[in-house]
Design a protein around this motif. Structure first.
Motif: not given
Length: 312
Positions: A40-41, A47-50, A176-178
């Motif tokens: 999440v961090r 990617f500027d998730f809020r 997990q991110p690719s």
């Protein structure tokens, strides 16, 4: 007696195994929470998730949650991500669930209770096409996608900045991110570290100044950019000097033509070695030991002439 001792040994082993399994389960749970926070961090920074996070639910994920009785999807996602979430679906997904028959009737009813995303494709388009069209090239709406469709997952992994939520048995898991998403994150990080237009102009001016002075220049552009930022941030500002005394603490000047008021004092000369108060109240010589007699108060009586007496 031998049978009792054997039973005791068996129970002791079972208790030890259960306690060790409990410890392993706690450690795995803590590790899972730690990994989820790290992912999440990553999406927040890169990617500027809020918050509150937005989760798009697929029909396959919703159907599996209802079959396994895992609970309300919103509560599951809030527990996984550690914050408040908003759950969405599309009209195309709802139409697909209605077309699948009675087995998916409860899932279709649950999907109708979720809020639909605005715009995008409309039925009779499939749910997969609506999700891919919603994400676009770089997921501008910052959606988490919850799905169990393997083909759809492969398509989503190609879109940078799109986290995938899935199920492992009865637990909700954030993937997990690719490798492609990590490459895109590194590129954006390098782009942000580059000097801005204002910093580039300042660098050119400093380069010309160094060439004129003959001073050494920084080794690389990155060092020059950091040096520029440090000088701009930590530049010494000149201290403001005091302009004058505080007007409230300064005595007012004399007005022209008006003399200042003086205190009234006795004009009589004061003898040397005495104070003015001592000369004013000093007793006469020869009367120091005399005590002053108390004054008698007499009451005045009215005379007869004034009409105070009795009438004849």
């Amino acid at each position: 007696v031998a049978d009792c001792e054997a039973r005791k040994d068996v129970w002791a082993r079972l208790i030890r195994c259960a306690s060790s399994a409990r410890r392993r389960g706690r450690a795995m749970k803590y590790q899972k929470v730690k990994q989820t926070r790290r992912v999440v961090r990553f999406y927040r920074v890169s990617f500027d998730f809020r918050e509150p996070f937005r989760v798009f639910v697929d029909g396959s994920f919703l159907h599996s949650c209802i079959q396994k009785r895992l609970g309300v999807p919103k509560d599951l996602f809030a527990k996984l991500l550690g914050t408040d979430v908003k759950v969405f679906t599309s009209k195309c997904v709802q139409a697909d669930l209605r077309q699948k028959g009675e087995e998916y009737a409860g899932t279709a009813l649950a999907a109708q209770r979720l809020s639909c995303v605005r715009g995008g494709l409309q039925p009779p388009a499939s749910g997969k096409d609506s999700i891919i069209e919603l994400l676009g090239e770089d997921n501008p709406e910052h959606f988490f996608v919850a799905t169990l469709d393997a083909e759809l997952k492969r398509e989503i992994r190609k879109v940078p900045g799109t986290p995938i939520v899935t199920l492992q048995n009865t637990s909700v898991v954030l993937e997990q991110p690719s490798a492609q998403q990590k490459k895109v994150a590194e590129k954006t990080e390098r782009r942000t570290k580059r000097p801005t237009e204002m910093e580039q102009k300042w660098l050119k001016a400093q380069k010309q100044k160094r060439q004129a002075d003959g001073s050494p220049s920084p080794s690389s552009a990155m060092d020059a950019a950091t040096h520029t930022r440090n000088e701009m941030l930590f530049k010494k500002r000149p201290r403001s000097k005091a302009k004058g005394p505080n007007p409230l603490s300064v005595r007012k000047p004399k007005e022209d033509g008006k003399p200042r008021r003086k205190r009234k004092r006795d004009s009589a000369p004061v003898e040397q070695g005495t104070t003015p108060h001592a000369t004013e109240h000093a007793p006469e010589p020869g009367t120091e030991h005399r005590r002053k007699r108390p004054r008698k108060r007499t009451r005045k009586r009215r005379s007869k002439e004034d009409g105070a007496g009795p009438a004849d």
